[in-house]
Design a protein around this motif. Structure first.
Motif, PDB file in Angstrom:
ATOM      1  N   GLY A 155     -20.753 -32.337   3.449  1.00 11.48           N
ATOM      2  CA  GLY A 155     -21.168 -31.726   2.190  1.00 11.48           C
ATOM      3  C   GLY A 155     -20.287 -30.590   1.736  1.00 11.48           C
ATOM      4  O   GLY A 155     -20.601 -29.917   0.739  1.00 11.48           O
ATOM      5  N   HIS A 156     -19.191 -30.362   2.467  1.00 11.98           N
ATOM      6  CA  HIS A 156     -18.251 -29.284   2.150  1.00 11.98           C
ATOM      7  C   HIS A 156     -18.963 -27.933   2.121  1.00 11.98           C
ATOM      8  O   HIS A 156     -19.622 -27.603   3.105  1.00 11.98           O
ATOM      9  N   GLU A 157     -18.909 -27.192   1.034  1.00  8.82           N
ATOM     10  CA  GLU A 157     -19.439 -25.824   1.084  1.00  8.82           C
ATOM     11  C   GLU A 157     -20.951 -25.780   1.261  1.00  8.82           C
ATOM     12  O   GLU A 157     -21.498 -24.769   1.688  1.00  8.82           O
ATOM     13  N   TRP A 158     -21.648 -26.896   0.968  1.00  9.46           N
ATOM     14  CA  TRP A 158     -23.101 -26.891   1.182  1.00  9.46           C
ATOM     15  C   TRP A 158     -23.525 -27.673   2.419  1.00  9.46           C
ATOM     16  O   TRP A 158     -24.691 -28.033   2.578  1.00  9.46           O
ATOM     17  N   ALA A 159     -22.561 -27.957   3.314  1.00  9.58           N
ATOM     18  CA  ALA A 159     -22.890 -28.574   4.601  1.00  9.58           C
ATOM     19  C   ALA A 159     -23.501 -27.517   5.529  1.00  9.58           C
ATOM     20  O   ALA A 159     -23.228 -26.320   5.373  1.00  9.58           O
ATOM     21  N   PRO A 160     -24.324 -27.923   6.506  1.00  9.07           N
ATOM     22  CA  PRO A 160     -24.775 -29.274   6.845  1.00  9.07           C
ATOM     23  C   PRO A 160     -26.054 -29.687   6.131  1.00  9.07           C
ATOM     24  O   PRO A 160     -26.680 -30.681   6.513  1.00  9.07           O
ATOM     25  N   TRP A 161     -26.415 -28.946   5.099  1.00  7.36           N
ATOM     26  CA  TRP A 161     -27.681 -29.221   4.417  1.00  7.36           C
ATOM     27  C   TRP A 161     -27.623 -30.507   3.588  1.00  7.36           C
ATOM     28  O   TRP A 161     -28.651 -30.966   3.085  1.00  7.36           O
ATOM     29  N   HIS A 162     -26.444 -31.098   3.468  1.00  7.58           N
ATOM     30  CA  HIS A 162     -26.359 -32.387   2.770  1.00  7.58           C
ATOM     31  C   HIS A 162     -27.152 -33.477   3.483  1.00  7.58           C
ATOM     32  O   HIS A 162     -27.510 -34.478   2.870  1.00  7.58           O
ATOM     33  N   TYR A 163     -27.443 -33.276   4.787  1.00  2.92           N
ATOM     34  CA  TYR A 163     -28.264 -34.249   5.503  1.00  2.92           C
ATOM     35  C   TYR A 163     -29.675 -34.340   4.908  1.00  2.92           C
ATOM     36  O   TYR A 163     -30.361 -35.345   5.084  1.00  2.92           O
ATOM     37  N   LEU A 164     -30.102 -33.294   4.220  1.00  2.00           N
ATOM     38  CA  LEU A 164     -31.426 -33.282   3.596  1.00  2.00           C
ATOM     39  C   LEU A 164     -31.372 -33.716   2.138  1.00  2.00           C
ATOM     40  O   LEU A 164     -32.392 -33.684   1.442  1.00  2.00           O
ATOM     41  N   GLY A 165     -30.177 -34.101   1.666  1.00  2.00           N
ATOM     42  CA  GLY A 165     -30.008 -34.531   0.281  1.00  2.00           C
ATOM     43  C   GLY A 165     -29.067 -33.611  -0.468  1.00  2.00           C
ATOM     44  O   GLY A 165     -29.113 -32.381  -0.302  1.00  2.00           O
ATOM     45  N   ALA A 166     -28.209 -34.199  -1.298  1.00  2.00           N
ATOM     46  CA  ALA A 166     -27.178 -33.436  -1.989  1.00  2.00           C
ATOM     47  C   ALA A 166     -27.765 -32.400  -2.942  1.00  2.00           C
ATOM     48  O   ALA A 166     -27.323 -31.242  -2.961  1.00  2.00           O
ATOM     49  N   GLU A 167     -28.743 -32.788  -3.740  1.00  2.00           N
ATOM     50  CA  GLU A 167     -29.293 -31.852  -4.721  1.00  2.00           C
ATOM     51  C   GLU A 167     -30.001 -30.692  -4.043  1.00  2.00           C
ATOM     52  O   GLU A 167     -29.898 -29.537  -4.481  1.00  2.00           O
ATOM     53  N   ARG A 168     -30.735 -30.995  -2.989  1.00  2.00           N
ATOM     54  CA  ARG A 168     -31.406 -29.918  -2.261  1.00  2.00           C
ATOM     55  C   ARG A 168     -30.380 -28.960  -1.649  1.00  2.00           C
ATOM     56  O   ARG A 168     -30.560 -27.736  -1.668  1.00  2.00           O
ATOM     57  N   ALA A 169     -29.279 -29.527  -1.130  1.00  2.00           N
ATOM     58  CA  ALA A 169     -28.241 -28.690  -0.526  1.00  2.00           C
ATOM     59  C   ALA A 169     -27.550 -27.826  -1.573  1.00  2.00           C
ATOM     60  O   ALA A 169     -27.265 -26.641  -1.338  1.00  2.00           O
ATOM     61  N   ARG A 170     -27.287 -28.396  -2.737  1.00  2.00           N
ATOM     62  CA  ARG A 170     -26.657 -27.613  -3.812  1.00  2.00           C
ATOM     63  C   ARG A 170     -27.576 -26.495  -4.294  1.00  2.00           C
ATOM     64  O   ARG A 170     -27.114 -25.381  -4.574  1.00  2.00           O
ATOM     65  N   ALA A 171     -28.857 -26.787  -4.391  1.00  2.00           N
ATOM     66  CA  ALA A 171     -29.811 -25.763  -4.829  1.00  2.00           C
ATOM     67  C   ALA A 171     -29.883 -24.629  -3.818  1.00  2.00           C
ATOM     68  O   ALA A 171     -29.952 -23.444  -4.200  1.00  2.00           O
ATOM     69  N   ARG A 172     -29.837 -24.970  -2.540  1.00  2.00           N
ATOM     70  CA  ARG A 172     -29.853 -23.941  -1.511  1.00  2.00           C
ATOM     71  C   ARG A 172     -28.600 -23.072  -1.594  1.00  2.00           C
ATOM     72  O   ARG A 172     -28.667 -21.846  -1.451  1.00  2.00           O
ATOM     73  N   TYR A 173     -27.462 -23.715  -1.833  1.00  2.00           N
ATOM     74  CA  TYR A 173     -26.208 -22.966  -1.951  1.00  2.00           C
ATOM     75  C   TYR A 173     -26.285 -21.970  -3.107  1.00  2.00           C
ATOM     76  O   TYR A 173     -25.855 -20.810  -2.982  1.00  2.00           O
ATOM     77  N   LEU A 174     -26.827 -22.400  -4.237  1.00  2.00           N
ATOM     78  CA  LEU A 174     -26.959 -21.517  -5.392  1.00  2.00           C
ATOM     79  C   LEU A 174     -27.874 -20.341  -5.086  1.00  2.00           C
ATOM     80  O   LEU A 174     -27.562 -19.189  -5.432  1.00  2.00           O
ATOM     81  N   ARG A 175     -28.983 -20.597  -4.418  1.00  2.00           N
ATOM     82  CA  ARG A 175     -29.904 -19.505  -4.061  1.00  2.00           C
ATOM     83  C   ARG A 175     -29.243 -18.523  -3.104  1.00  2.00           C
ATOM     84  O   ARG A 175     -29.428 -17.308  -3.221  1.00  2.00           O
ATOM     85  N   ARG A 176     -28.465 -19.044  -2.168  1.00  2.00           N
ATOM     86  CA  ARG A 176     -27.884 -18.185  -1.134  1.00  2.00           C
ATOM     87  C   ARG A 176     -26.709 -17.361  -1.643  1.00  2.00           C
ATOM     88  O   ARG A 176     -26.529 -16.208  -1.246  1.00  2.00           O
TER      89      ARG A 176
END
Length: 241
Positions: A149-170
C-alpha cells in the motif's frame, strides 16, 4: 554489500525508514545496490547504453553514469523529476517510448510496474527498446507485500479506502497514491505467468529484491510468495530475433 546478505538487507531497510526525511541517502544507496545487481547479472555497464524508465528524479541514471554508462532517464510525470533532473532527461510515457527498436543494452525499471494500469504492455515496450541479448531489469512491490500500500501500508490489508482514510487522519494530508489511479494491485503469480509465456524474453532470475537469504526460493512458493517476497525482481534477457 554482498547480495543477498543480512548486512545488505538491514542497511537498505534502515535507509527506507528515512526515505521521507533523507531521500538523498536512501535513494543513493538503493541506486548503488541496483547498479551492483545489474552488473552482477550482465557485467560492467561502462560504455553501454542504459535506459532508466520511470526513474523519477534520476538517482539510478546518475549512478549508471558514474559507472561510465550512457544512461538516459525517461519519466512520464514532470513533477517527479525534481528541481535538478539529470541532463537529457525525457518526459515520456513508458507505454510508448520515443526510441527505435533495440537501442538499449540494459533497460532498467525500478518500482514502476505497480504504478501502471497495463503491466503487460509496459513490459512489451521495455522489451522492444532492448537489443537482442540485452538485459531487462524490472522490480516492483507486489500488492500483498507488507509495503504493497506504499505510504498507507500495511493498512491496505484492511482495504485501500480505509487505509487512505487512516493516512489522512494521521498526517492531515491526502495520500499520494490512489488504488486504481496511480497504484495497482499487481501480483507475483500472475506476473510470472505472463512473463514466462512470452516468446521474446527469457527469465534469467525471479527473486526477492531485498530478501537476505534464499532470494529465489521464496518466489517459488505459491501463496506465501505474495506476502514474503516484499519486492519482486525480474531479470530478463531479450531473445534473439
Amino acid at each position: 554489500m554482498r547480495d543477498p546478505s543480512f548486512r545488505r538487507s538491514v542497511a537498505l531497510f534502515r535507509a527506507f525508514l528515512h526515505e521521507q526525511d533523507d531521500p538523498e541517502s536512501c535513494y543513493s544507496l538503493l541506486a548503488r545496490d541496483a547498479a551492483d545487481q545489474v552488473e552482477a547479472y550482465d557485467g560492467p555497464v561502462a560504455g553501454r547504453t542504459v535506459l532508466d524508465v520511470g526513474g523519477g528524479s534520476g538517482y539510478f541514471t546518475e549512478e549508471f553514469r558514474r559507472r561510465g554508462a550512457h544512461a538516459f532517464l525517461f519519466e512520464p510525470d514532470v513533477t517527479e523529476l525534481g528541481e535538478k533532473p539529470p541532463d537529457s532527461a525525457v518526459v515520456a510515457d513508458g507505454y510508448l517510448l520515443p526510441l527505435r527498436d533495440g537501442v538499449a543494452d540494459v533497460t532498467f525499471s525500478s518500482n514502476v510496474l505497480e504504478h501502471v494500469a497495463d503491466p503487460e504492455t509496459f513490459l512489451s515496450e521495455l522489451t522492444r527498446v532492448t537489443r537482442p541479448g540485452g538485459l531487462i531489469y524490472v522490480s516492483f512491490t507486489n500488492w500483498l507485500s507488507p509495503w504493497g500500500g506504499h505510504e498507507w501500508a500495511p493498512w491496505h490489508y484492511l482495504g485501500a479506502e480505509r487505509a487512505r482514510a487512516r493516512y489522512l487522519r494521521r498526517t492531515g494530508r491526502p495520500a499520494k497514491h490512489t488504488l486504481g489511479e496511480n497504484l495497482f494491485a499487481v501480483h507475483i503469480g500472475s506476473t510470472l505467468r505472463q512473463v514466462r509465456a512470452r516468446d521474446d524474453v527469457t527469465v534469467v532470475s525471479a527473486r526477492s529484491r531485498y530478501w537476505p537469504f534464499l532470494a529465489e526460493a521464496v518466489v517459488k512458493a505459491p501463496g506465501i510468495r505474495e506476502f514474503a517476497t516484499w519486492n519482486l525482481l525480474l531479470i530478463l534477457r531479450r531473445c534473439p530475433t
